[in-house]
Design a protein around this motif. Structure first.
Motif, mmCIF file in Angstrom:
data_model
loop_
_atom_site.group_PDB
_atom_site.id
_atom_site.type_symbol
_atom_site.label_atom_id
_atom_site.label_comp_id
_atom_site.label_asym_id
_atom_site.label_seq_id
_atom_site.Cartn_x
_atom_site.Cartn_y
_atom_site.Cartn_z
ATOM 1 N N ARG A 1 1.340 -1.104 -0.296
ATOM 2 C CA ARG A 1 0.328 -0.127 0.148
ATOM 3 C C ARG A 1 0.482 0.894 -0.256
ATOM 4 O O ARG A 1 0.312 2.406 -0.486
ATOM 5 C CB ARG A 1 -0.996 -0.017 0.817
ATOM 6 C CG ARG A 1 -1.957 -0.706 1.038
ATOM 7 C CD ARG A 1 -2.715 -0.903 2.375
ATOM 8 N NE ARG A 1 -3.770 -1.865 2.116
ATOM 9 C CZ ARG A 1 -4.741 -2.611 3.504
ATOM 10 N NH1 ARG A 1 -4.396 -1.552 4.482
ATOM 11 N NH2 ARG A 1 -5.612 -3.686 3.470
ATOM 12 N N MET B 1 -11.938 -2.532 5.739
ATOM 13 C CA MET B 1 -10.214 -3.056 5.431
ATOM 14 C C MET B 1 -9.671 -4.097 5.451
ATOM 15 O O MET B 1 -9.386 -4.817 4.267
ATOM 16 C CB MET B 1 -9.844 -1.436 5.912
ATOM 17 C CG MET B 1 -8.877 -1.330 5.038
ATOM 18 S SD MET B 1 -7.978 -0.094 5.644
ATOM 19 C CE MET B 1 -6.545 0.341 4.253
ATOM 20 N N ARG B 2 -10.047 -4.768 6.413
ATOM 21 C CA ARG B 2 -9.331 -6.673 6.342
ATOM 22 C C ARG B 2 -9.602 -7.250 4.921
ATOM 23 O O ARG B 2 -8.807 -7.708 3.723
ATOM 24 C CB ARG B 2 -9.297 -6.863 7.739
ATOM 25 C CG ARG B 2 -9.097 -8.431 7.889
ATOM 26 C CD ARG B 2 -7.059 -8.306 7.904
ATOM 27 N NE ARG B 2 -6.425 -9.148 8.027
ATOM 28 C CZ ARG B 2 -5.814 -9.987 7.045
ATOM 29 N NH1 ARG B 2 -5.985 -9.210 6.281
ATOM 30 N NH2 ARG B 2 -5.103 -11.120 7.819
ATOM 31 N N PRO C 1 -14.806 -0.529 10.332
ATOM 32 C CA PRO C 1 -13.650 -0.096 9.330
ATOM 33 C C PRO C 1 -12.620 -0.217 8.925
ATOM 34 O O PRO C 1 -12.598 -0.884 7.985
ATOM 35 C CB PRO C 1 -13.154 1.433 9.695
ATOM 36 C CG PRO C 1 -15.081 2.194 10.434
ATOM 37 C CD PRO C 1 -15.574 0.866 11.255
ATOM 38 N N ALA C 2 -11.831 -1.215 10.334
ATOM 39 C CA ALA C 2 -10.430 -2.209 10.294
ATOM 40 C C ALA C 2 -11.567 -3.616 9.341
ATOM 41 O O ALA C 2 -10.607 -4.287 8.530
ATOM 42 C CB ALA C 2 -10.316 -1.779 11.433
ATOM 43 N N TYR D 1 -12.561 -5.908 14.455
ATOM 44 C CA TYR D 1 -12.279 -5.932 13.359
ATOM 45 C C TYR D 1 -14.561 -5.659 13.534
ATOM 46 O O TYR D 1 -14.683 -6.008 11.943
ATOM 47 C CB TYR D 1 -12.126 -7.415 12.607
ATOM 48 C CG TYR D 1 -11.201 -7.681 12.298
ATOM 49 C CD1 TYR D 1 -10.225 -6.412 11.617
ATOM 50 C CD2 TYR D 1 -10.731 -9.273 12.036
ATOM 51 C CE1 TYR D 1 -8.970 -6.846 11.412
ATOM 52 C CE2 TYR D 1 -8.884 -9.473 11.931
ATOM 53 C CZ TYR D 1 -8.354 -7.845 11.560
ATOM 54 O OH TYR D 1 -7.155 -8.450 11.388
ATOM 55 N N LEU E 1 -4.683 0.373 8.750
ATOM 56 C CA LEU E 1 -5.969 1.130 9.473
ATOM 57 C C LEU E 1 -6.259 -0.821 10.172
ATOM 58 O O LEU E 1 -6.580 -0.212 11.023
ATOM 59 C CB LEU E 1 -7.128 0.778 8.846
ATOM 60 C CG LEU E 1 -8.534 1.398 9.192
ATOM 61 C CD1 LEU E 1 -8.309 2.496 10.128
ATOM 62 C CD2 LEU E 1 -8.950 1.915 7.828
ATOM 63 N N GLU E 2 -6.293 -1.395 9.281
ATOM 64 C CA GLU E 2 -7.214 -2.558 9.926
ATOM 65 C C GLU E 2 -6.183 -3.188 11.010
ATOM 66 O O GLU E 2 -6.638 -4.607 12.385
ATOM 67 C CB GLU E 2 -7.700 -3.179 9.017
ATOM 68 C CG GLU E 2 -6.235 -4.371 7.808
ATOM 69 C CD GLU E 2 -6.202 -3.622 6.589
ATOM 70 O OE1 GLU E 2 -5.829 -2.776 6.759
ATOM 71 O OE2 GLU E 2 -5.936 -4.545 6.038
ATOM 72 N N PHE E 3 -4.675 -3.175 10.632
ATOM 73 C CA PHE E 3 -3.525 -3.963 11.639
ATOM 74 C C PHE E 3 -3.785 -3.168 13.281
ATOM 75 O O PHE E 3 -2.761 -3.566 14.208
ATOM 76 C CB PHE E 3 -1.993 -4.081 11.116
ATOM 77 C CG PHE E 3 -2.646 -4.581 9.649
ATOM 78 C CD1 PHE E 3 -3.508 -6.064 9.923
ATOM 79 C CD2 PHE E 3 -2.230 -4.285 8.443
ATOM 80 C CE1 PHE E 3 -3.607 -7.099 8.902
ATOM 81 C CE2 PHE E 3 -2.132 -5.077 7.326
ATOM 82 C CZ PHE E 3 -3.264 -6.017 7.785
#
Lengths: 344, 296
Positions: A295, B58-59, B54-55, B197, A316-318
């Motif tokens: 990314r 996105m995952r 949102p996380a 998540y 973001l997701e991590f």
């Protein structure tokens, strides 16, 4: 000369402050993140602050938890081999924990990297050990053949030694008592210790000098901070680390590890920090680093500045799992390290 | 005569008294899944009904189908809660009993699809510390709430809750409530508490099993494939905004004409009230390519 001395002193002071901050933040990093009220979870025990728990991993191999980073111990007939020594402040407790496993001499310490968090106990713990003599120690006619005073041998990749020491006339980052005295500069160094083949492999990742250690009989790999299940990886660009090297290094770990039935357990992996792991945990960690790398690479390709890249939150997701907003290694610093490395 | 009649009665009472307590709510045996209700559009990449934050979104959106061909993931089993919810797996529950005391130590569960096993401890043992290895089934402890067996799993590995990206994290707690409400039928409710998540707990009562002693439990041997289309060391994924799954394409329509916004998931898409909000959303019109629409 005076200016050089002042500069070296200033560098050492900055390094010391940074290392102290990094050690101090460990307790905070281990503290559970605030969970929303709906995210119910039963009480799960953890190591008490300032204490060390001993976990028997497999065969001769143990994991010490609570010193900051995990410390690996092999104990058996030949004595004790330790991988990393933790921060200096925990040395006495680490020694006490080792002594609950074995009273035999500490023969070897292997430093997986040079950071104080991982090697800060070198001075005290090496001094408490005794290297394996080359000759009978009671033969008074000749020296017993040991190179230095009675202490454990400290093994590392050669760049770790370079960074702890310094050229003549400059101030070393660490006292001489902490320096490795048994370095290697080849891809691999082998030991046979406690009736077990021990493979020490140079796997650059977070620095250019990381080592991983594979205990082949127990089938346990100690990987140092190549895997930190409590944080985004601490990629030290100044010490030659890079996200690409880390991804390649993690793949090396994955290639050695063989999971058991149902694709878990089998080869066990002791990470730098966090719980005992196995292949899937490393695969997920590699996935995280690779996704963020791609990314950020895409952002650079699209002409985004570092600040724009950070604002785009490519991890973001991590973030909830690995990220921090305070302390010495925040999410922003991780993104910055990835960005700067790829921008080169 | 009176004396003779009391003997069988006494034998019966003794027999009942000697039954272990768990036998009154025995869930052991072979269970065959009955058809489940389908949710969402059925399109690959549909997150409707999942309380993703949102996380989590996105995952999910970064997941590419080639992920299943990564050598390290070829033999990854379904999580136990995934297969309980998915509705296509045969299940066997068996008792692990301490022989001298005949006390129930645990229930052992096995599911047939991409085989998964779990051990549900019933002996009240404490949960292990947070630094032990996490596993696909985690550490599970069971307790009875009336006639419902409530199983709570922690120490889980991250795993998928749909086979097209949505995940639950390794910080999740999973509860499964098993209720046998007749000699033949068993129902399971899966509840996932995942602060990483999800925005709310995910709750799903989706499956009923039929007790069937004749159903088969096939083996599931698996070995790592070394010649997959994914080169070792590669991590396939979609960059943000580049997801190619049909449900993530705003123009693709499913058989129900589900608006794209609903397919992004989120807590509100779990509730019936959300149906009223769907009205003003634009309806996609392009048909999905063949094979894109399927269950789970």
């Amino acid at each position: 000369m005076t200016r050089r001395l002042l500069f070296a002193t200033a560098c050492a002071a900055v390094a010391l402050i940074a290392s102290v901050e990094r050690v101090q933040t460990q307790a905070a990093q281990r503290a559970p993140q605030a969970r929303p009220a709906w995210a119910w979870k039963p009480a799960i025990p953890t190591v008490k602050a300032g204490e060390i728990d001993v976990v028997h991993v497999k065969g001769n191999v143990y994991m010490l938890v609570g010193a900051g980073p995990n410390i690996t111990v092999s104990a058996g007939n030949d004595g004790v081999l330790m991988i990393d020594t933790g921060p200096a402040s925990m040395s006495e407790k680490v020694l006490a924990a080792v002594r609950t496993i074995s009273k035999a001499p500490i023969r070897y310490i292997i430093n997986t990297n040079e950071h104080d968090l991982y090697s800060g106990g070198n001075e005290v713990i090496a001094a408490a050990g005794a290297s394996i003599p080359f000759r009978i120690a009671t033969d008074v006619r000749v020296s017993d053949g040991r190179l230095g005073k009675e202490r454990a041998n400290v093994i590392s990749y050669v760049t770790v030694y370079h960074r702890m020491s310094a050229p003549t006339g400059q101030k070393a980052a660490r006292s001489e008592e902490a320096w490795p005295d048994d370095t290697y500069s080849t891809p691999l160094k082998k030991l046979y210790f406690n009736d077990e083949p021990v493979m020490i492999t140079h796997v650059p990742g977070t620095t250019d000098g990381n080592s991983i250690v594979h205990f082949r009989t127990a089938d346990v790999i100690s990987v140092g901070d190549l895997v930190d299940l409590t944080s985004f990886p601490y990629i030290d660009l100044a010490a030659g680390g890079s996200p690409q090297a880390l991804i390649d290094g993690l793949q090396q770990v994955l290639d050695i590890a063989i999971p058991g039935r149902k694709s878990e357990e089998g080869t066990l992996i002791i990470p730098g920090r966090g719980r005992l792991a196995d292949l899937p945990d490393v695969a997920y960690y590699r996935e995280m680093v690779a996704i963020v790398r791609d990314r950020v690479q895409d952002m650079i390709k699209r002409g985004l500045t570092l600040e724009q890249a950070k604002a785009g939150r490519p991890a973001l997701e991590f973030e909830a799992r690995y990220g921090k907003t305070t302390g010495d290694w925040t999410t922003d610093k991780f993104i910055e390290a990835v960005y700067q490395s790829l921008k080169k | 005569m009176f004396h003779n009649a009391r003997v069988p009665l006494l034998v019966l009472l003794l027999a009942l008294a000697s039954q272990p307590a768990w036998a009154q709510r025995d869930l052991t045996g072979m269970w065959r899944p009955l058809a489940r209700n389908e949710d969402g559009s059925g399109l690959d990449g549909d997150y409707a009904g999942l309380p993703l934050n949102p996380a989590g979104r996105m995952r999910a959106q970064s997941w590419a189908p080639e992920n299943f061909d990564v050598p390290e993931w070829v033999c990854r089993p379904h999580a136990f809660d995934f297969s309980v919810e998915a509705g296509a797996a045969t299940m066997r529950l068996s008792a692990i009993v301490d022989d001298p005391t005949q006390k129930l130590i645990a229930l052992h569960g096995r599911l047939s699809m991409r085989e998964q096993e779990t051990t549900i401890y019933m002996d009240g043992r404490p949960r292990p510390p947070d630094y032990v290895r996490h596993s696909w089934s985690g550490f599970s402890a069971g307790e009875w709430e009336g006639t419902t067996l409530v199983v709570t799993a922690t120490h889980l590995k991250e795993d998928y809750i749909r086979r097209w990206g949505p995940m639950r994290s390794d910080d999740a707690t999973v509860r499964i409530r098993f209720k046998r409400f007749s000699p033949e039928y068993l129902r399971a409710t899966v509840i996932i508490y995942d602060p990483v998540y999800m925005a709310e707990p995910y709750i799903r009562t989706s499956l009923i099993w039929l007790h069937d002693p004749d159903v088969l439990m096939p083996p599931y041997p698996c070995e790592e494939a070394t010649e997959t289309v994914i080169e070792r060391g590669t991590v396939p994924h979609y960059l943000p905004g580049k997801n190619l799954l049909p449900a993530q394409d705003p123009k693709v329509v499913d058989q129900f004409g589900t608006p794209y916004d609903a397919r992004l998931g989120g807590a509100e898409t779990m509730y019936p009230e959300y149906i009223k909000k769907l009205g003003p959303f634009p309806r996609p019109t392009n048909a999905a390519a063949g094979g894109a629409e399927r269950g789970q």
